[in-house]
Design an enzyme around this catalytic site. Sequence first.
Site, PDB file in Angstrom:
ATOM      1  CD  GLU A 257      -3.825  -6.061   3.316  1.00  0.00           C
ATOM      2  OE1 GLU A 257      -3.911  -6.720   2.252  1.00  0.00           O
ATOM      3  OE2 GLU A 257      -2.999  -5.153   3.474  1.00  0.00           O
TER       4      GLU A 257
ATOM      5  CD  GLU B 126      -3.130  -0.843   2.097  1.00  0.00           C
ATOM      6  OE1 GLU B 126      -4.177  -0.246   1.816  1.00  0.00           O
ATOM      7  OE2 GLU B 126      -2.888  -1.312   3.224  1.00  0.00           O
TER       8      GLU B 126
END
Length: 689
Positions: free
Chosen positions: A125, A105
């Site tokens: 995730e 990210e």
Amino acid sequence: MNGCVRTEIEDDILIIVIDHPPVNACSTPVRRGLLDAIGQLAGAPELRAGVLIGAGRQFVVGADIKEFDRPPQSPALFEVANAFESCAKPIVAALHGAALGGGLELGLACDARVAEADCLLGLPEVGLGLIPGAGGTQRLPRLVGPVHAIRIIGGSERLRAAQAVEIGLVDKLAGTSLRADAIEYARALEGRKRCTRDRQVPVEKAADIEAAARSVRRAGGKERPAVLAAVEAIGLSMHLPFEDALARERTLFLQLRHSDEAAALRHQFFAERNASKLSLPPQARVRPVSIVAIIGAGTMGAGISISALDAGLKVILLEQDDAALERGLGRLRDHYANRTASGKISAELAERVLDRLEPTTDWSRIAPADLIIEAVFEDMDAKRAVFALIDRHARPGAVLASNTSYLDVDVIARTTSRPGDVLGLHFFSPAHVMKLVEIVRGAETAPSVLATAMQLARALDKQAVVTGNAFGFIGNRIYNAYRRHCEFMLEDGAWPEEIDAALEDFGFAMGPFAVADLSGLDIAWRMRRAQAARRHPDERYVPILDRLCEQGRFGRKAGRGYYTYEDGKRSQASDQTVRATIEAASAERGIERRALNAEEIQRRALAAMANEAACLLAEGVAARASDVDVVLVRGYGFPRWRGGPIFEAWRLGATAWEQSMDELASIEGPRFVRGDFSVLFDKTEQATH
Ligand code: NAD
């Protein structure tokens, strides 16, 4: 900066180095350090651009998962990512090792990404019951399009750098120096900000997007909230302004973070990590293993051989005669032919792998092996005879393992002149697919032999759990308790399909009677007959399986067991013969049959498992409560997102436990052994935090 992030200046470029061993997890000090570094870049007029890189072997493997159980600390990762984009000077991410989760990210929030060829990229995730919470669901589709974003986030797909270049996630593959290449790229960008947030999400066909979403939603059989949230958030990237979609991503992330499912998945994550650690004396040296001899080329021997060959080891495969050897080799050849035909590996690779295989019926050929794994019939006399031969032919120092499912490893070890070198390595079927291996520690197993087994499990990409030497070790003992209790429920009033449906609804891939039919009822029948003489008269014993076997209902392979099978398809319900057999068993015991609802079936099955686990812990067969959860999830299809039977029991609490134990005691009768909840609780706590 601070201990976790440092900066270095190369002419007009600021190198921001994340240095937070062992894996550069994005913990609070790292996030703070990164904000400081961006402040330095923004505030120094002589600096024109930045490069973000990791110290050591990884870029950043993700968030610090321990922090999810604590109150959030500022700055959040999404603030750091936003700060990267708000900085007027371009920043290039230099990706290497693993750029996963929060690490990727950060990379997405940079103006460009340069990566080493073997760098692994992904946003895993959802495996922790979450979605990326730092803009990943918004920035990724802008770079690679919604379809790839759905696969990468919703399907936890990981990519190597070359694939990442192909789809536009990475701008350039690095040559010999990642750092130098990233600096050069940053210089080339000078004065040009290329914020990901400002890009348009590429337009793709609605049908393709829907197909990708459907496929990730269905993965694992059940719709998981995190996957649904991931698909929703990616969908928003196409319709909402960046800021609004980012706010929604944040809300979804926070909701998921506090969910039971995320807590269960975190528990399982730590449980697996703990299970892979074994404290051994420092003199416990790992013995190098490059040649493995496998005795028996049946179902398990063939699977273990594939696993070892795929890990790059040389395999000597020994059978008792040429015909059995040929059958075993056929299994291996078929496997690699299928892999080649489906395009998973090239024909050359399959050939190279099979070149490392040495089939034989000559015992003297096992002499060079560093490790010998016995996988012959589950019969003590057969195992003892084989271990006597292994002892005669194996070189001194070789590790000697048995793949027994139930038998006493110490008795096997004493057949040899070197019991310290012997242990159990209990693989699961199919052994080249299933991730679990129970490492059975015998009374005399040397620490270096255990250390070698742990290392082997890593080399084979397996999850190891160490267990004591007791009948059925951890997994089969708990599974037997579970299956036995499901038989009580049959006798009490439920039909096989009701029990299977309730447990499949709970999250098991298959219910216990469907599994029993698949593995064959005759194996259990044979074992029951062998144990009959030792069975206590007060033990509640359900004779249904024996009666079915007497009728030739051996399961799927016989076309009938608890269910009937036509053209390989299972009937929806047990047939009248099976029902009559079950009713007769209930009548014999004087039970008035009553309906059991799904909640009762699930509660009782779970309690039976957890109670057996508590007994195993009290006996010292399992060292940690969380090890049991790893075994059940990795080896027996217990739903990972429920954390495991102990985690469930622990979550329900002490009062529910005592009630369940009273219920089990009344169902099972005087031979019931009651497990102690407090031991379970303490050990789970120690293991996970
Ligand atoms: P299998 O019957 O498929 O294979 C056993 C093989 O061992 C046969 O090919 C046989 O020819 C060979 N063999 C027998 N005696 C031998 C000898 N003296 N020398 C060389 N080879 C010999 O059995 P399997 O299912 O592969 O099980 C093997 C072991 O693995 C058993 O101990 C079993 O309990 C255990 N195990 C099985 C499973 C499973 O699901 N099948 C799972 C875990 C563990």
